[in-house]
Design a protein around this motif. Structure first.
Motif, PDB file in Angstrom:
ATOM      1  N   GLU A  53       0.816  -1.216   0.000  1.00 39.15           N
ATOM      2  CA  GLU A  53       0.000   0.000   0.000  1.00 39.15           C
ATOM      3  C   GLU A  53       0.849   1.265   0.000  1.00 39.15           C
ATOM      4  N   ASP A 108      -3.628  -7.663  -3.998  1.00 37.44           N
ATOM      5  CA  ASP A 108      -2.760  -6.624  -4.556  1.00 37.44           C
ATOM      6  C   ASP A 108      -1.780  -7.209  -5.568  1.00 37.44           C
ATOM      7  N   LYS A 112      -1.711  -6.327  -9.560  1.00 43.56           N
ATOM      8  CA  LYS A 112      -0.501  -5.813 -10.215  1.00 43.56           C
ATOM      9  C   LYS A 112      -0.033  -6.769 -11.307  1.00 43.56           C
TER      10      LYS A 112
END
Length: 118
Positions: A53, A108, A112
């Motif tokens: 993050e 995440d 990505k």
């Protein structure tokens, strides 16, 4: 990418050192050490989530790592002395947080990875 690489190198280095120089924990201390390890793993996964993050702070990570581990071990010890299985609450809380952080890290990573594939 370097932010993710450094914790992974530290993890691999820790595993190698642990395999080469094993530490034997007396059976009496095993419950306390296991709770402390679970708390430390919670901090590691929280740190990896923070890296993903772009919110990682090394001071927050280090203090959280040791504070969580020491507090969890201490609470397990106090609970043992009082005859109350407080360690079960710690296992539940840290287990839930580890799986939540792992789910966030996985999402995440997949987001990505899928963005790079398109």
């Amino acid at each position: 990418m370097n932010n993710v690489l450094l914790p992974l190198i530290g993890l691999l280095l820790g595993i190698i050192i642990g395999l080469v120089y094993p530490i034997y924990i007396p059976v009496n201390y095993a419950p306390y050490v296991s709770i402390a390890v679970l708390a430390a793993l919670d901090s590691v996964f929280g740190g990896l989530k923070a890296v993903g993050e772009n919110n990682f702070d090394v001071y927050v990570f280090i203090t959280g790592f040791f504070t969580n581990a020491l507090l969890a071990g201490f609470l397990a010890y106090i609970g043992d002395r009082l005859g109350i299985p407080i360690y079960l609450a710690a296992i539940f809380v840290f287990g839930v947080r580890i799986f939540q952080n792992l789910a966030i890290i996985r999402r995440d990573f997949l987001n990505k990875f899928l963005k790079n594939q398109k």
